[in-house]
Scaffold this motif. Structure first.
Motif, PDB file in Angstrom:
ATOM      1  N   THR A   1       0.826  -1.200   0.000  1.00  0.00           N
ATOM      2  CA  THR A   1       0.000   0.000   0.000  1.00  0.00           C
ATOM      3  C   THR A   1       0.864   1.255   0.000  1.00  0.00           C
ATOM      4  O   THR A   1       0.560   2.244  -0.686  1.00  0.00           O
ATOM      5  N   ALA A   2       1.967   1.212   0.755  1.00  0.00           N
ATOM      6  CA  ALA A   2       2.879   2.360   0.804  1.00  0.00           C
ATOM      7  C   ALA A   2       3.491   2.642  -0.563  1.00  0.00           C
ATOM      8  O   ALA A   2       3.686   3.807  -0.940  1.00  0.00           O
ATOM      9  N   ILE A   3       3.808   1.591  -1.313  1.00  0.00           N
ATOM     10  CA  ILE A   3       4.398   1.783  -2.637  1.00  0.00           C
ATOM     11  C   ILE A   3       3.434   2.525  -3.554  1.00  0.00           C
ATOM     12  O   ILE A   3       3.842   3.408  -4.326  1.00  0.00           O
ATOM     13  N   GLU A   4       2.157   2.210  -3.468  1.00  0.00           N
ATOM     14  CA  GLU A   4       1.186   2.926  -4.300  1.00  0.00           C
ATOM     15  C   GLU A   4       1.131   4.405  -3.919  1.00  0.00           C
ATOM     16  O   GLU A   4       0.986   5.269  -4.790  1.00  0.00           O
ATOM     17  N   GLU A   5       1.278   4.705  -2.627  1.00  0.00           N
ATOM     18  CA  GLU A   5       1.286   6.096  -2.194  1.00  0.00           C
ATOM     19  C   GLU A   5       2.558   6.804  -2.662  1.00  0.00           C
ATOM     20  O   GLU A   5       2.516   7.981  -3.065  1.00  0.00           O
ATOM     21  N   ILE A   6       3.676   6.109  -2.625  1.00  0.00           N
ATOM     22  CA  ILE A   6       4.927   6.681  -3.144  1.00  0.00           C
ATOM     23  C   ILE A   6       4.779   6.995  -4.626  1.00  0.00           C
ATOM     24  O   ILE A   6       5.171   8.068  -5.093  1.00  0.00           O
ATOM     25  N   LEU A   7       4.202   6.072  -5.379  1.00  0.00           N
ATOM     26  CA  LEU A   7       4.013   6.287  -6.807  1.00  0.00           C
ATOM     27  C   LEU A   7       3.066   7.449  -7.078  1.00  0.00           C
ATOM     28  O   LEU A   7       3.253   8.206  -8.037  1.00  0.00           O
ATOM     29  N   ARG A   8       2.050   7.594  -6.245  1.00  0.00           N
ATOM     30  CA  ARG A   8       1.103   8.693  -6.439  1.00  0.00           C
ATOM     31  C   ARG A   8       1.723  10.043  -6.134  1.00  0.00           C
ATOM     32  O   ARG A   8       1.622  10.980  -6.925  1.00  0.00           O
ATOM     33  N   ILE A   9       2.387  10.131  -4.989  1.00  0.00           N
ATOM     34  CA  ILE A   9       2.794  11.446  -4.497  1.00  0.00           C
ATOM     35  C   ILE A   9       4.133  11.900  -5.069  1.00  0.00           C
ATOM     36  O   ILE A   9       4.398  13.093  -5.190  1.00  0.00           O
ATOM     37  N   GLU A  10       4.997  10.965  -5.463  1.00  0.00           N
ATOM     38  CA  GLU A  10       6.303  11.341  -6.008  1.00  0.00           C
ATOM     39  C   GLU A  10       6.747  10.279  -7.007  1.00  0.00           C
ATOM     40  O   GLU A  10       7.802   9.666  -6.887  1.00  0.00           O
ATOM     41  N   GLY A  11       5.897  10.058  -8.014  1.00  0.00           N
ATOM     42  CA  GLY A  11       6.166   9.026  -9.002  1.00  0.00           C
ATOM     43  C   GLY A  11       7.452   9.269  -9.760  1.00  0.00           C
ATOM     44  O   GLY A  11       7.871  10.410  -9.974  1.00  0.00           O
ATOM     45  N   SER A  12       8.091   8.182 -10.190  1.00  0.00           N
ATOM     46  CA  SER A  12       9.387   8.294 -10.840  1.00  0.00           C
ATOM     47  C   SER A  12       9.287   8.770 -12.279  1.00  0.00           C
ATOM     48  O   SER A  12      10.286   9.191 -12.863  1.00  0.00           O
ATOM     49  N   ALA A  13       8.109   8.721 -12.877  1.00  0.00           N
ATOM     50  CA  ALA A  13       7.875   9.319 -14.184  1.00  0.00           C
ATOM     51  C   ALA A  13       7.010  10.549 -13.975  1.00  0.00           C
ATOM     52  O   ALA A  13       5.798  10.442 -13.795  1.00  0.00           O
ATOM     53  N   GLY A  14       7.632  11.711 -13.960  1.00  0.00           N
ATOM     54  CA  GLY A  14       6.875  12.924 -13.699  1.00  0.00           C
ATOM     55  C   GLY A  14       5.885  13.244 -14.800  1.00  0.00           C
ATOM     56  O   GLY A  14       4.822  13.816 -14.551  1.00  0.00           O
ATOM     57  N   TRP A  15       6.245  12.859 -16.026  1.00  0.00           N
ATOM     58  CA  TRP A  15       5.410  13.132 -17.187  1.00  0.00           C
ATOM     59  C   TRP A  15       5.261  11.856 -18.004  1.00  0.00           C
ATOM     60  O   TRP A  15       6.175  11.030 -18.065  1.00  0.00           O
ATOM     61  N   ALA A  16       4.120  11.677 -18.621  1.00  0.00           N
ATOM     62  CA  ALA A  16       3.933  10.560 -19.534  1.00  0.00           C
ATOM     63  C   ALA A  16       4.796  10.788 -20.770  1.00  0.00           C
ATOM     64  O   ALA A  16       5.203  11.917 -21.069  1.00  0.00           O
ATOM     65  N   SER A  17       5.090   9.714 -21.494  1.00  0.00           N
ATOM     66  CA  SER A  17       5.884   9.859 -22.712  1.00  0.00           C
ATOM     67  C   SER A  17       5.141  10.725 -23.727  1.00  0.00           C
ATOM     68  O   SER A  17       3.913  10.826 -23.718  1.00  0.00           O
ATOM     69  N   LEU A  18       5.917  11.329 -24.602  1.00  0.00           N
ATOM     70  CA  LEU A  18       5.427  12.388 -25.478  1.00  0.00           C
ATOM     71  C   LEU A  18       4.300  11.932 -26.402  1.00  0.00           C
ATOM     72  O   LEU A  18       4.342  10.843 -26.970  1.00  0.00           O
ATOM     73  N   ARG A  19       3.321  12.803 -26.557  1.00  0.00           N
ATOM     74  CA  ARG A  19       2.218  12.589 -27.489  1.00  0.00           C
ATOM     75  C   ARG A  19       2.068  13.810 -28.384  1.00  0.00           C
ATOM     76  O   ARG A  19       2.364  14.932 -27.976  1.00  0.00           O
TER      77      ARG A  19
END
Length: 410
Positions: free
Chosen positions: A276-294
């Motif tokens: 559960t903590a990992i999902e919160e880490i991904l939400r609040i400070e995810g390692s991909a700040g932006w999705a790949s370019l579109r």
């Protein structure tokens, strides 16, 4: 439909994209409250837009009018991609529709939860070996000595890359992850080195196919699923996506926990909460700040904003994770937050196929760090932790100096 931000003074500065700093979220919140879509000057000289709300980001991730294919880039940038590195832009991350499906299918099964679960014992060994190797001084840069080598070792072993060659991939991954629209001669040179290495390795492996991911990709090439260029580009995607993003997840997450001791204490008391903590880490400070370019393949609208054909559209995954319309008290780090449906791994057809492997590595890494290093603490003041500033999509630290303290046995 209304047009948005038509004057130069209204365009979000490039620095917002390339130098987010330790806490970009208040600035993002202010912009989002004005409008979920804003003009942004990235890459410089482009007609480009940033999407900052969870709802619009999710819709855009699944919108077929937003293309990932090189052919839909504006001419100037298309030429730059071709000149810099078609290697970077030849994988499923730069593909739409049937081509995306064709490139994804041969490797999809290798990243199913049940498949990657078989890697858990070996991942545990790697984690313990890295912790055992921490210097006796008691201080270590957790990023360079743990967060980076862990996923690099895992993905290279999964691919079947000789151990003595793995240091090469640190440099290649750093350079080639900058993106084909912003690259220079260094990117082209690194792409050529990468291509030469894997062309030779694939030729050698073809003589002795094994039960590894590289052999699986070679078989797919020989069965017609990939061209030679697509084979190389797929390997590059797996190494970059399987390495840098996981390293950032571990670095960002450890930093968050050490800066929030009450949350760290909760995990120590109940390690079962780590997923559960990992999902919160991904939400609040995810390692991909932006999705790949579109790129807009046609004139379109997003949240009432006109998006002309050929415009770049940047989708902020971190901004989506801090949207108060979706998350209560969104800037609060809460390792028990549930439900916690976030967009850190994307959404729709381009949802990250490596998510199960990333989550598994995170669970083993965090559980072992907390179990074996009861005195783990920051070795510098919080305000001295430096975040990476570059033109890549990732969100990560320059370094994470920590005091290791007493090490418990594995």
């Amino acid at each position: 439909m209304p047009e948005v931000m038509t004057t130069d003074s209204d365009v979000i500065p490039t620095e917002y994209f390339t130098t987010p700093g330790p806490d970009p979220h208040p600035r993002t919140a202010e912009l989002r409250s004005q409008c979920p879509v804003h003009r942004i000057n990235v890459p410089p000289g482009a007609q480009a837009y940033a999407v900052l709300s969870n709802k619009v980001v999710e819709e855009a991730l699944g919108d077929a009018r937003l293309s990932k294919q090189v052919e839909n880039l504006p001419e100037e940038f298309r030429e730059k991609v071709v000149d810099n590195s078609l290697l970077v832009a030849g994988n499923l991350g730069f593909a739409d529709g049937p081509r995306h499906t064709r490139l994804k299918e041969p490797i999809r099964r290798a990243f199913l939860p049940g498949t990657v679960a078989r890697l858990a014992p070996r991942i545990q060994e790697i984690v313990d070996d890295l912790i055992d190797g921490f210097p006796d001084s008691g201080e270590v840069d957790l990023l360079t000595e743990f967060a980076l080598p862990l996923p690099l070792t895992v993905i290279c072993e999964y691919l079947g890359i000789p151990v003595e060659d793995r240091p090469l991939f640190l440099r290649w991954s750093h350079v080639l992850s900058q993106g084909p629209c912003t690259g220079d001669g260094e990117l082209k040179a690194a792409g050529e080195e990468f291509s030469a290495y894997f062309t030779a390795l694939a030729a050698e492996r073809r003589k002795d196919l094994r039960d590894d991911l590289l052999s699986m990709i070679i078989r797919a090439r020989d069965e017609g699923s990939y061209s030679d260029q697509e084979l190389l580009s797929t390997l590059l995607l797996l190494i970059i996506a399987g390495h840098k993003t996981v390293a950032n997840m571990i670095g960002n997450g450890t930093s968050l926990l050490l800066r929030h001791p009450e949350q760290l204490a909760l995990l120590r008391q109940d390690p079962a909460t780590i997923p559960t903590a990992i999902e919160e880490i991904l939400r609040i400070e995810g390692s991909a700040g932006w999705a790949s370019l579109r790129t807009a393949a046609e004139d379109m609208h997003l949240a009432g904003v006109d998006i002309p054909k050929g415009s770049f559209v940047h989708l902020s995954l971190n901004a989506a994770g801090h949207d108060p319309d979706v998350y209560e008290d969104p800037d609060r780090f809460d390792v028990t937050r549930s439900p916690n449906r976030h967009l850190a791994f994307g959404h729709g057809a381009h949802f990250c196929i490596g998510a199960p492997l990333a989550r598994l590595q995170g669970q083993i890494a965090f559980s072992t760090l907390l179990r074996r290093l009861p005195g783990l603490a920051l070795a510098v003041p919080e305000d001295e932790i430096e975040w990476v500033s570059d033109s890549s999509l990732s969100r990560g630290l320059v370094a994470l100096p920590v005091r290791v303290g007493r090490r418990l046995p594995r």
